[in-house]
Motif scaffolding. Structure first.
Motif, PDB file in Angstrom:
ATOM      1  N   GLY A  72      -9.207 -13.125   1.936  1.00 37.62           N
ATOM      2  CA  GLY A  72      -9.053 -11.763   1.450  1.00 37.62           C
ATOM      3  C   GLY A  72      -7.860 -11.609   0.523  1.00 37.62           C
ATOM      4  O   GLY A  72      -7.255 -12.594   0.074  1.00 37.62           O
ATOM      5  N   VAL A  73      -7.498 -10.366   0.239  1.00 41.73           N
ATOM      6  CA  VAL A  73      -6.422 -10.044  -0.692  1.00 41.73           C
ATOM      7  C   VAL A  73      -5.541  -8.964  -0.063  1.00 41.73           C
ATOM      8  O   VAL A  73      -6.049  -7.987   0.491  1.00 41.73           O
ATOM      9  CB  VAL A  73      -6.978  -9.529  -2.047  1.00 41.73           C
ATOM     10  CG1 VAL A  73      -5.847  -9.193  -3.006  1.00 41.73           C
ATOM     11  CG2 VAL A  73      -7.911 -10.557  -2.670  1.00 41.73           C
ATOM     12  N   VAL A  74      -4.222  -9.144  -0.160  1.00 40.41           N
ATOM     13  CA  VAL A  74      -3.259  -8.196   0.399  1.00 40.41           C
ATOM     14  C   VAL A  74      -2.402  -7.621  -0.723  1.00 40.41           C
ATOM     15  O   VAL A  74      -1.914  -8.351  -1.587  1.00 40.41           O
ATOM     16  CB  VAL A  74      -2.362  -8.881   1.443  1.00 40.41           C
ATOM     17  CG1 VAL A  74      -1.245  -7.937   1.907  1.00 40.41           C
ATOM     18  CG2 VAL A  74      -3.183  -9.349   2.641  1.00 40.41           C
ATOM     19  N   ARG A  75      -2.241  -6.304  -0.701  1.00 41.82           N
ATOM     20  CA  ARG A  75      -1.359  -5.610  -1.646  1.00 41.82           C
ATOM     21  C   ARG A  75      -0.017  -5.348  -0.970  1.00 41.82           C
ATOM     22  O   ARG A  75       0.028  -4.745   0.096  1.00 41.82           O
ATOM     23  CB  ARG A  75      -1.955  -4.278  -2.081  1.00 41.82           C
ATOM     24  CG  ARG A  75      -3.273  -4.334  -2.794  1.00 41.82           C
ATOM     25  CD  ARG A  75      -3.926  -2.946  -2.879  1.00 41.82           C
ATOM     26  NE  ARG A  75      -2.983  -1.898  -3.164  1.00 41.82           N
ATOM     27  CZ  ARG A  75      -2.864  -0.770  -2.423  1.00 41.82           C
ATOM     28  NH1 ARG A  75      -3.629  -0.572  -1.365  1.00 41.82           N
ATOM     29  NH2 ARG A  75      -1.972   0.149  -2.736  1.00 41.82           N
ATOM     30  N   LEU A  76       1.086  -5.791  -1.593  1.00 36.01           N
ATOM     31  CA  LEU A  76       2.420  -5.422  -1.139  1.00 36.01           C
ATOM     32  C   LEU A  76       2.893  -4.245  -1.971  1.00 36.01           C
ATOM     33  O   LEU A  76       2.720  -4.240  -3.197  1.00 36.01           O
ATOM     34  CB  LEU A  76       3.389  -6.597  -1.275  1.00 36.01           C
ATOM     35  CG  LEU A  76       3.002  -7.891  -0.551  1.00 36.01           C
ATOM     36  CD1 LEU A  76       4.139  -8.906  -0.646  1.00 36.01           C
ATOM     37  CD2 LEU A  76       2.629  -7.637   0.895  1.00 36.01           C
ATOM     38  N   THR A  77       3.484  -3.249  -1.323  1.00 35.42           N
ATOM     39  CA  THR A  77       3.832  -2.004  -2.001  1.00 35.42           C
ATOM     40  C   THR A  77       5.279  -1.608  -1.729  1.00 35.42           C
ATOM     41  O   THR A  77       5.861  -1.972  -0.714  1.00 35.42           O
ATOM     42  CB  THR A  77       2.913  -0.854  -1.538  1.00 35.42           C
ATOM     43  OG1 THR A  77       3.088  -0.646  -0.124  1.00 35.42           O
ATOM     44  CG2 THR A  77       1.446  -1.179  -1.812  1.00 35.42           C
ATOM     45  N   LYS A  78       5.836  -0.840  -2.657  1.00 37.10           N
ATOM     46  CA  LYS A  78       7.136  -0.195  -2.473  1.00 37.10           C
ATOM     47  C   LYS A  78       6.949   1.287  -2.725  1.00 37.10           C
ATOM     48  O   LYS A  78       6.208   1.701  -3.620  1.00 37.10           O
ATOM     49  CB  LYS A  78       8.177  -0.757  -3.445  1.00 37.10           C
ATOM     50  CG  LYS A  78       8.603  -2.182  -3.149  1.00 37.10           C
ATOM     51  CD  LYS A  78       9.471  -2.275  -1.912  1.00 37.10           C
ATOM     52  CE  LYS A  78      10.845  -1.696  -2.130  1.00 37.10           C
ATOM     53  NZ  LYS A  78      11.714  -1.855  -0.921  1.00 37.10           N
ATOM     54  N   ALA A  79       7.645   2.099  -1.941  1.00 36.42           N
ATOM     55  CA  ALA A  79       7.493   3.550  -2.033  1.00 36.42           C
ATOM     56  C   ALA A  79       8.710   4.179  -2.701  1.00 36.42           C
ATOM     57  O   ALA A  79       9.847   3.722  -2.513  1.00 36.42           O
ATOM     58  CB  ALA A  79       7.292   4.145  -0.648  1.00 36.42           C
ATOM     59  N   GLU A  80       8.453   5.245  -3.478  1.00 40.49           N
ATOM     60  CA  GLU A  80       9.539   6.029  -4.047  1.00 40.49           C
ATOM     61  C   GLU A  80       9.951   7.100  -3.046  1.00 40.49           C
ATOM     62  O   GLU A  80       9.346   7.247  -1.977  1.00 40.49           O
ATOM     63  CB  GLU A  80       9.081   6.675  -5.358  1.00 40.49           C
ATOM     64  CG  GLU A  80       7.922   7.646  -5.179  1.00 40.49           C
ATOM     65  CD  GLU A  80       7.544   8.345  -6.464  1.00 40.49           C
ATOM     66  OE1 GLU A  80       8.131   8.038  -7.504  1.00 40.49           O
ATOM     67  OE2 GLU A  80       6.665   9.221  -6.409  1.00 40.49           O
ATOM     68  N   ALA A  81      10.985   7.872  -3.403  1.00 42.01           N
ATOM     69  CA  ALA A  81      11.506   8.881  -2.485  1.00 42.01           C
ATOM     70  C   ALA A  81      10.440   9.907  -2.105  1.00 42.01           C
ATOM     71  O   ALA A  81      10.417  10.411  -0.981  1.00 42.01           O
ATOM     72  CB  ALA A  81      12.713   9.583  -3.117  1.00 42.01           C
ATOM     73  N   GLY A  82       9.546  10.204  -3.034  1.00 43.01           N
ATOM     74  CA  GLY A  82       8.497  11.186  -2.763  1.00 43.01           C
ATOM     75  C   GLY A  82       7.353  10.642  -1.932  1.00 43.01           C
ATOM     76  O   GLY A  82       6.430  11.383  -1.594  1.00 43.01           O
TER      77      GLY A  82
END
Length: 221
Positions: free
Chosen positions: A56-66
Motif C-alpha cells: 500500500g501507500v502511506v501519506r505523512l502529513t504536517k498540520a498548520e496552526a489552523g
C-alpha cells in the motif's frame, strides 16, 4: 493474517545485520492492517512504534496552526517511518494516513531502542534512513524554490517515459491527491499543472497519461 518475515527482512532496518540480531528484531514486530483513508498516527501523539510499509501507500502529513494538513512525504512498500524516534523523541512529528489499503510491520519502540543501544548495526541503519529522509526533504525544498508546479509534474512524467520513446502512455501509480503530495503540491496546483502541460502534448484522463511528444515535454522541464 500472518507476518511474512521475508518481506520484513528486506526492510532497510535489517540491512547488514547478522541472523541473531534479525531474530531479535523480528520478536519486536507486529502486523497491522489499515483501511484506505484511515489515520495511522496523529501528529503529536505519544509514540509507541516505528513502522515499515509492507504493502500500500502511506501519506505523512504536517498540520498548520489552523489544523489544515499538507502531505510532506509518500511512503511505499519497503519504506520506514518514525525511525527518528529511536535516538530521541516521545511523540510523532507528523501524521500518517493510509492512501490505499495498507499492511504495516510495526516495531515496538522501547524494545527497538534497547536493541539499538546494544547493536551498532541497527543504529547505522536508522541513521541511514534518517539521512535519506533529510536529503529527500532538501530535494523537495529545492524543487519548491527552483521549479514551477508544471515543471515538477513534467519532470515526473519524463521519469516515467522509456529513454528511447518519442511518445508514451502510462498509468499513474497513485491517486492524483497522492501524486500531488509526492510532488509537494496542493491538489488544485496539480490540476493547474496538468492544464498547463496540455500545450506540451500531455493529456491526462483519470490516471492515464498520454505524452504526445517526449522531446517537447523535456523542454517544459
Amino acid at each position: 493474517m500472518s507476518l511474512d518475515d521475508e518481506i520484513v527482512l528486506r526492510s532497510e532496518l535489517f540491512e547488514g545485520l547478522d541472523k541473531k540480531v534479525c531474530r531479535s528484531m523480528l520478536e519486536l514486530v507486529g502486523l497491522r492492517a489499515v483501511a484506505v483513508n484511515e489515520r495511522i498516527v496523529a501528529e503529536g501523539q505519544r509514540a509507541s512504534h516505528v513502522f515499515c510499509v509492507l504493502s500500500g501507500v502511506v501519506r505523512l502529513t504536517k498540520a498548520e496552526a489552523g489544523g489544515r494538513e499538507a502531505d510532506v512525504c509518500i511512503c511505499e512498500p519497503g519504506d520506514c517511518f518514525g525511525e527518528y524516534l529511536v535516538p530521541m523523541g516521545d511523540a510523532y512529528a507528523h501524521g500518517a494516513w493510509a492512501a490505499a489499503p495498507v499492511e504495516l510491520a510495526q516495531f515496538d519502540l522501547p524494545g527497538l531502542r534497547a536493541l539499538a543501544a546494544e547493536h551498532g548495526g541497527i543504529q547505522r541503519n536508522v541513521m541511514r534512513i534518517m539521512a535519506r529522509h533529510l536529503l529527500g526533504s532538501l530535494d523537495c525544498i529545492a524543487g519548491d524554490r527552483l521549479h514551477t508546479a508544471a515543471q515538477r509534474v513534467a519532470n515526473y512524467f519524463v521519469s516515467r517515459c522509456p529513454n528511447s520513446a518519442s511518445q508514451a502512455t502510462f498509468r499513474l501509480p497513485y491517486q492524483k491527491r497522492v501524486l500531488a503530495g509526492k510532488l509537494g503540491l496542493a491538489p488544485e496546483a496539480l490540476s493547474r499543472a496538468f492544464a498547463a502541460l496540455s500545450g506540451a502534448g500531455v493529456d491526462v484522463r483519470g490516471r492515464t497519461v498520454c505524452i504526445g511528444s517526449v522531446a517537447q515535454l523535456r523542454e517544459a522541464c
